[in-house]
Design an enzyme around this catalytic site. Structure first.
Site, PDB file in Angstrom:
ATOM      1  NE  ARG A   1    -132.753  53.566 -42.602  1.00 48.50           N
ATOM      2  CZ  ARG A   1    -132.203  54.421 -41.726  1.00 48.50           C
ATOM      3  NH1 ARG A   1    -130.921  54.378 -41.447  1.00 48.50           N
ATOM      4  NH2 ARG A   1    -132.954  55.298 -41.106  1.00 48.50           N
TER       5      ARG A   1
ATOM      6  CB  ALA B   1    -130.089  60.279 -52.829  1.00 53.75           C
ATOM      7  N   GLY B   2    -129.678  63.145 -54.093  1.00 60.41           N
ATOM      8  CA  GLY B   2    -129.741  64.011 -55.272  1.00 60.41           C
ATOM      9  C   GLY B   2    -128.427  64.735 -55.512  1.00 60.41           C
TER      10      GLY B   2
ATOM     11  CG  LEU C   1    -134.400  60.717 -34.550  1.00 59.92           C
ATOM     12  CD1 LEU C   1    -135.248  59.461 -34.589  1.00 59.92           C
ATOM     13  CD2 LEU C   1    -133.341  60.663 -35.617  1.00 59.92           C
TER      14      LEU C   1
ATOM     15  CB  THR D   1    -129.596  60.398 -32.736  1.00 60.18           C
ATOM     16  OG1 THR D   1    -128.765  59.388 -33.308  1.00 60.18           O
ATOM     17  CG2 THR D   1    -128.817  61.021 -31.581  1.00 60.18           C
ATOM     18  CD  GLU D   2    -129.967  52.767 -33.706  1.00 64.90           C
ATOM     19  OE1 GLU D   2    -131.093  52.848 -34.232  1.00 64.90           O
ATOM     20  OE2 GLU D   2    -129.093  51.975 -34.076  1.00 64.90           O
TER      21      GLU D   2
ATOM     22  CG  HIS E   1    -136.749  56.988 -38.480  1.00 60.79           C
ATOM     23  ND1 HIS E   1    -136.488  58.314 -38.212  1.00 60.79           N
ATOM     24  CD2 HIS E   1    -135.549  56.420 -38.780  1.00 60.79           C
ATOM     25  CE1 HIS E   1    -135.170  58.533 -38.347  1.00 60.79           C
ATOM     26  NE2 HIS E   1    -134.585  57.405 -38.699  1.00 60.79           N
TER      27      HIS E   1
ATOM     28  CG  PHE F   1    -125.817  53.650 -34.730  1.00 58.06           C
ATOM     29  CD1 PHE F   1    -125.289  54.682 -33.968  1.00 58.06           C
ATOM     30  CD2 PHE F   1    -126.840  53.948 -35.625  1.00 58.06           C
ATOM     31  CE1 PHE F   1    -125.769  55.985 -34.098  1.00 58.06           C
ATOM     32  CE2 PHE F   1    -127.342  55.241 -35.763  1.00 58.06           C
ATOM     33  CZ  PHE F   1    -126.806  56.259 -34.996  1.00 58.06           C
TER      34      PHE F   1
ATOM     35  NE  ARG G   1    -132.724  53.164 -36.140  1.00 59.11           N
ATOM     36  CZ  ARG G   1    -132.320  54.111 -36.973  1.00 59.11           C
ATOM     37  NH1 ARG G   1    -132.928  54.267 -38.135  1.00 59.11           N
ATOM     38  NH2 ARG G   1    -131.324  54.897 -36.634  1.00 59.11           N
TER      39      ARG G   1
ATOM     40  CG  HIS H   1    -135.972  56.070 -34.576  1.00 61.15           C
ATOM     41  ND1 HIS H   1    -135.642  56.152 -33.240  1.00 61.15           N
ATOM     42  CD2 HIS H   1    -134.801  56.148 -35.259  1.00 61.15           C
ATOM     43  CE1 HIS H   1    -134.314  56.284 -33.127  1.00 61.15           C
ATOM     44  NE2 HIS H   1    -133.785  56.273 -34.336  1.00 61.15           N
TER      45      HIS H   1
ATOM     46  CD  GLN I   1    -135.805  51.868 -39.305  1.00 60.45           C
ATOM     47  OE1 GLN I   1    -135.171  52.850 -39.653  1.00 60.45           O
ATOM     48  NE2 GLN I   1    -135.261  50.679 -39.171  1.00 60.45           N
TER      49      GLN I   1
ATOM     50  N   GLY J   1    -134.721  66.250 -56.496  1.00 61.85           N
ATOM     51  CA  GLY J   1    -134.404  66.064 -55.084  1.00 61.85           C
ATOM     52  C   GLY J   1    -133.043  66.635 -54.773  1.00 61.85           C
TER      53      GLY J   1
ATOM     54  N   GLY K   1    -131.648  66.475 -51.644  1.00 62.14           N
ATOM     55  CA  GLY K   1    -131.079  65.881 -50.426  1.00 62.14           C
ATOM     56  C   GLY K   1    -129.755  65.210 -50.763  1.00 62.14           C
TER      57      GLY K   1
ATOM     58  CD  GLU L   1    -136.515  57.617 -46.168  1.00 63.73           C
ATOM     59  OE1 GLU L   1    -135.694  58.449 -45.732  1.00 63.73           O
ATOM     60  OE2 GLU L   1    -137.590  57.356 -45.597  1.00 63.73           O
TER      61      GLU L   1
ATOM     62  CB  SER M   1    -130.626  55.734 -44.395  1.00 58.44           C
ATOM     63  OG  SER M   1    -131.163  56.584 -45.368  1.00 58.44           O
ATOM     64  CG  LEU M   2    -127.036  59.645 -43.114  1.00 54.98           C
ATOM     65  CD1 LEU M   2    -126.149  60.417 -42.128  1.00 54.98           C
ATOM     66  CD2 LEU M   2    -127.873  60.618 -43.910  1.00 54.98           C
TER      67      LEU M   2
END
Ligand code: FAD
Length: 565
Positions: free
Chosen positions: A376, A14-15, A242, A244-245, A341, A117, A276, A232, A230, A10, A12, A365, A381-382
């Site tokens: 969440r 996290a990877g 999306l 965004t919130e 989402h 948020f 959410r 959204h 979740q 991965g 992204g 994720e 999450s980020l």
């Protein structure tokens, strides 16, 4: 045979965070089915949470308040010690990202800007306009290149090789050559992201099939809390891109066809900035009551924010609305509807990102550390990906340096790869059978119609039967093209196996959990039931069948209370 000390699957956030945190003396590589910069993290818009207290009305913020909001937002299913750990680390994480070069938006004095948020007591979300994921991912990628991390792009991991409870490596499909081969590794970290494409309406990228979660499950690792999906509140009507919130954080209103800000009926204090699960259900309820437009959507109105603010804070949202809906939010409201989402559940790991299989870790994720519980909060999450991606890299490095390699690993890995090759040959030999894109569409319809935001026993049971029927049909799947280079059909066939598993585990968990908590709403059990259900669901594959058991929720100091906003 290709061999690595640490193999991160991965590319992204996290990877990349895991690769960067791994010991530079070890051989570390990142595998990704697409170029890392095309990972879904790049699409993250609104921001990343940390109690910096930079906003004039957020100066009293603390990481403890951030932890409380996260736990309350989770409908008390988060493991409180882990939520506290993440929120405490959040502050130094943001400054680390800043020092690595992330160009955060600023307040006039020069400090990192923060916006309100949903479900948060203070403006706590740090952002770079509405392109936060893009700037963080590009920065971490730059740093990984600088660190000379090895990248294998457009390689799909198809299998985890586990022998006697120990992970020895993976089997991959190299899209460019069509080859299937094993890679030996002393530690494997999955950072394979979410599974949004199991649903028809999702904000997720087309690549988000969730195959990593399915691969881990088939290798014997339990999946945790998968019933918590979740939705959204605000995706652009029809395309489900999306919105965004952050648009509500900046002051946007949700309005029905009567011109009413209907959130006053659902969350009178927090209004549009309730969590959410609450806002998404409110929107869907309004649409179903006939208060939507064309029975499909409601309006997100930004017009009162005016041109200057929209252009400065939400330029990407404006572009999306102009390009994909033909409207400019400066002078027209945005048509929005809820869409899948995020996955609160995932591969069961502990605070060290370690699973029950020795040498196998997960972060981001695809993992479930029980931070987000049943729902969440936006911006968390980020934070989770960066904080725990780093933990995974550090922990895997410690383990590799302290451990020793496995004998006979290569023989075992070659056999595992041979098994995958045989399966592909079988799919390729058939003259007639099922086409994977049809199966995929059927699965999405089942999940969207029967395992959506509002659930009940009848639909969930029917969904389980239909998923099992689909599995039968998957047994007759064929590859129609003869060339295995860049075969999207083959990618889909391989990943569909996981998608079926995920659909089954989500549905089974949802059917089993006879209560309403966070994102999991049961029409036939509309109350939260802490007496029987304040516990995590674990699903393990045994003898080809899912088995359910439970794990306690870790409570530190926040006793579960009714959630009011
Ligand atoms: C549109 C959108 C906006 C969002 N905005 C925000 C936000 O503002 N704030 C926030 O906190 N969260 C946000 N989120 C959620 C957040 O962005 C994601 O949860 C997070 O970025 C996931 O990161 P990840 O590293 O776990 O996975 P991803 O970024 O999804 O990366 C997964 C990686 O795994 C690879 N991969 C997957 N399967 C395989 C396989 N079998 N073999 C090889 N490689 C594989 C992929 O190629 C990819 O590189 C948003 C999500 C979406 C969809």
């Amino acid at each position: 045979m290709l061999s690595q000390d640490i193999l991160v699957v991965g590319g992204g956030l996290a990877g990349l965070a895991a690769a960067l945190a791994s010991d530079p003396q070890l051989k570390v590589a990142v595998i990704s089915k697409v170029h890392p910069l095309r990972s879904h993290s790049v699409a993250a818009q609104g921001g990343i949470n940390a109690a910096l207290g930079n906003s004039p009305d957020g100066q009293d913020d603390t990481w403890e308040k951030h932890a409380f909001d996260t736990i309350k937002g989770s409908d008390y299913l988060a493991d409180q010690d882990i939520a506290e750990l993440m929120c405490e680390k959040a502050i130094s994480t943001i400054y680390e990202l800043e020092h690595l070069g992330v160009p955060f938006s600023r307040f006039p004095g020069g400090v990192i800007a923060q916006r309100p948020f949903g479900g948060a007591g203070f403006p706590r979300t740090c952002y770079a306009a509405d392109r936060t994921g893009l700037v963080i991912l590009h920065t971490l990628f730059e740093q990984s290149v600088r660190r000379k991390v090895k990248f294998f792009n457009e390689w799909l991991v198809t299998k985890l090789a586990v022998k006697d409870g120990k992970c020895l490596g993976v089997v991959v499909y190299d899209l460019a050559t069509g080859d299937i081969f094993p890679i030996k590794a002393r530690a494997v970290i999955f950072a394979t992201g979410g599974y949004g494409r199991v649903y028809l309406r999702t904000t997720n990228a087309f690549i988000n099939h969730g195959s990593g979660i399915g691969i881990a499950y088939r290798a014997g690792v339990p999946l945790k809390d998968m019933e918590f999906v979740q939705f959204h509140p605000t995706s652009l009507y029809d395309t489900n891109i999306l919105i965004t919130e952050g648009a509500r954080g900046e002051g946007g209103y949700l309005v029905n066809n009567k011109g009413k800000r209907f959130m006053e009926d659902y969350a009178p204090s927090a209004m549009e900035l309730a969590p959410r699960d609450i806002v998404a259900r409110a929107i869907q309820t309004e649409i179903e009551k006939g208060n939507g437009f064309e029975d499909q959507y409601v309006h997100l109105d930004l017009r009162h924010l005016e041109e200057k603010k929209i252009k400065k804070r939400l330029p990407g949202i404006r572009e999306i609305c102009i390009n994909f809906a033909g409207i400019d939010p400066i002078d027209a409201p945005i048509p929005i509807q809820p869409a899948q989402h995020y996955s609160m559940g995932g591969i069961d790991v502990n605070a060290q990102c370690a699973s029950v299989v020795e040498g196998f870790y997960a972060a981001g994720e695809c993992a479930c550390m029980s931070i987000h519980g049943a729902n969440r909060l936006g911006g968390n999450s980020l934070l989770d990906t960066v904080v725990f991606g780093k933990t995974a890299g550090e922990e895997a490095s410690h383990a590799v340096k302290g451990g020793k390699g496995s004998k006979d690993a290569e023989r075992f890995l070659l056999d595992e790869a041979l098994e995958v090759k045989k399966k592909i040959e079988e799919w390729g030999k058939k003259d007639s059978g099922e086409k994977v894109h049809r199966l995929l569409n059927r699965l999405k319809v089942i999940m969207s119609e029967k395992v959506d935001m509002f659930r009940n026993k009848k639909d969930l049971s029917a969904a389980l039967d239909e998923i099992s029927e689909l599995r039968g049909d998957y047994g007759r799947v064929l590859i129609s093209g003869k060339c295995l280079r860049y075969s999207q059909e083959l990618v889909n066939i391989i990943e569909f196996d996981s998608m079926l598993d995920l659909a089954e585990v989500i549905t089974l968990g949802a059917l089993n959990r006879e209560e309403t908590r966070g994102s999991h709403f049961r029409e036939d059990f509309q109350d939260r039931n802490d007496k029987d259900w304040l516990k995590h669901t674990l699903v393990t594959l045994k003898d080809g069948k899912p088995h359910i058991n439970f794990k306690e929720v870790n409570i530190t100091k926040y006793e579960p209370k009714a959630r009011k906003y």
